[in-house]
Design a protein around this motif. Structure first.
Motif, short mmCIF file in Angstrom:
data_model
loop_
_atom_site.label_atom_id
_atom_site.label_comp_id
_atom_site.label_asym_id
_atom_site.label_seq_id
_atom_site.Cartn_x
_atom_site.Cartn_y
_atom_site.Cartn_z
N VAL A 1 0.83 -1.20 0.00
CA VAL A 1 0.00 0.00 0.00
C VAL A 1 0.87 1.26 0.00
CG1 VAL A 1 -1.66 1.33 1.37
CG2 VAL A 1 -1.97 -1.12 1.07
N GLY A 2 2.01 1.17 0.68
CA GLY A 2 2.92 2.32 0.72
C GLY A 2 3.76 2.46 -0.53
N GLY B 1 -4.81 -8.73 1.54
CA GLY B 1 -5.87 -7.75 1.78
C GLY B 1 -5.87 -7.27 3.22
N LEU B 2 -5.66 -8.18 4.17
CA LEU B 2 -5.57 -7.77 5.57
C LEU B 2 -4.44 -6.77 5.77
CD1 LEU B 2 -6.16 -11.15 7.46
CD2 LEU B 2 -7.66 -9.15 7.47
N GLY B 3 -3.32 -7.06 5.11
CA GLY B 3 -2.19 -6.14 5.20
C GLY B 3 -2.51 -4.78 4.61
N ALA B 4 -3.24 -4.78 3.48
CA ALA B 4 -3.60 -3.52 2.84
C ALA B 4 -4.56 -2.72 3.70
CB ALA B 4 -4.21 -3.80 1.46
N SER C 1 -2.70 -1.31 6.79
CA SER C 1 -1.34 -0.91 6.42
C SER C 1 -0.73 0.10 7.39
CB SER C 1 -1.34 -0.34 5.00
OG SER C 1 -2.21 0.79 4.92
N THR C 2 -1.53 1.05 7.87
CA THR C 2 -1.02 2.07 8.79
C THR C 2 -0.55 1.44 10.09
OG1 THR C 2 -2.56 3.70 7.89
CG2 THR C 2 -1.55 4.21 10.01
N GLN C 3 -1.37 0.53 10.61
CA GLN C 3 -0.99 -0.14 11.86
C GLN C 3 0.23 -1.03 11.66
OE1 GLN C 3 -3.94 0.13 10.53
NE2 GLN C 3 -5.55 0.54 12.05
#
Length: 316
Positions: free
Chosen positions: A43-44, A152-155, A158-160
């Protein structure tokens, strides 16, 4: 820890591919958590999400294909090996068989999310004769669903995840030790659960020599094959004179079994798990002369005892 994070950032695709492939082969590596982290980094803009999905799916199919081929050529021997090295050896084949027989190819998708069964499902599919094209199609679908869930969970978080990575990077050795402690705790929990089962199934076994003596003396022991339907189909051997009965139906037949003769139960599973469970059910029904066969069918054959070809007849 900083070096590990840098490795994921710099070589994300290679790390994800290698870890996922190793996990599908059976190495106890945290492939799912790694995909979550990789999804957060994607995402980053650090990693490519489509590329991560592609390498994860390819690694899934390659790893499972190796076991599929082994299951096709070596059948029950491969399944026995996997169950002996599994942390949940006493149920993995039976659960995998239930999935394959009930859901067919689509079971390969569900199996990805069931610990213990995920590694056994591929060789089971090969052993029961699923076509290679059907296997690859469903396994690729399962790999895609599994990968998308964790990426998807990671996306989504993503901030956390990035904040967690920053904390881990600062914590250094302490964070590494904490992660290793968590993994060790999980392995210990699974080991203790397995040990509790073995203790619950602890009872005297009858040896191959003792069973052979009963047969030779004309004592007429009742021999029950409590392997699953798929297991008897994969390994077309049985002890002469044995009757086949499903584990779930053993208690139903208790009333028709003689109380004045030895009742011997066998399977082909680690620790004689199914045979011990069946013996407990018969003892609870009032039958006392009941014992599992030490070593099961494989041990009986390894000692050079007589083995009949084909599936044993069902218990009347």
């Amino acid at each position: 820890m900083q070096a590990l994070i840098a490795l994921v950032v710099q070589h994300g695709l290679i790390v994800v591919f290698a870890t996922t492939l190793a996990a599908r082969i059976g190495v106890p590596l945290p492939a799912a958590p790694l995909l979550v982290v990789a999804g957060g980094l994607a995402v980053g803009g650090t990693l490519s999400l489509p590329a991560l999905l592609a390498v994860a799916v390819v690694a899934n199919v390659l790893g499972d294909a190796a076991w599929f081929v082994a299951g096709r050529h070596y059948g029950h021997r491969v399944l026995g090996l996997l169950c002996r090295i599994s942390l949940s050896p006493d149920s993995c084949v039976r659960q995998s068989e239930a999935l394959i027989l009930r859901w067919g190819g689509s079971s390969l998708v569900a199996a990805k999310f069931v610990p213990g069964v995920s590694v056994v499902a591929a060789p089971m599919a090969g052993a029961v004769g699923m076509s290679a094209a059907r296997f690859v199609a469903y396994d690729a679908l399962g790999g895609a669903v599994w990968s998308l869930v964790f990426l998807g969970l990671g996306a989504v978080f993503s901030t956390q995840i990035q904040a967690l990575l920053d904390v881990l990077a600062r914590a250094g050795a302490a964070a590494t030790a904490l992660l290793l402690l968590a993994v060790a705790g999980f392995v210990l929990w699974r080991y203790l659960r397995r040990r509790r089962f073995r203790n619950a199934a602890a009872m005297s076994r009858i040896t191959q020599a003792e069973l052979q003596a009963l047969i030779d003396e004309g004592a007429g022991p009742v021999i029950l094959d409590v392997r699953s339907g798929a297991a008897t189909g994969l390994d077309l051997r049985h002890i002469p004179g044995a009757w086949r009965v499903e584990l779930s139906e053993v208690a139903v037949h208790a009333s028709q079994l003689p109380r004045d003769r030895e009742i011997v139960l066998y399977c082909n599973c680690p620790n004689e798990a199914s045979a011990a469970t069946a013996a407990q059910a018969l003892r609870a029904a009032g039958l006392q002369r009941v014992r599992p066969l030490a070593g099961g069918l494989e041990g009986w054959a390894a000692m050079g005892r007589a083995v009949a070809e084909g599936r044993p007849p069902p218990l009347p």
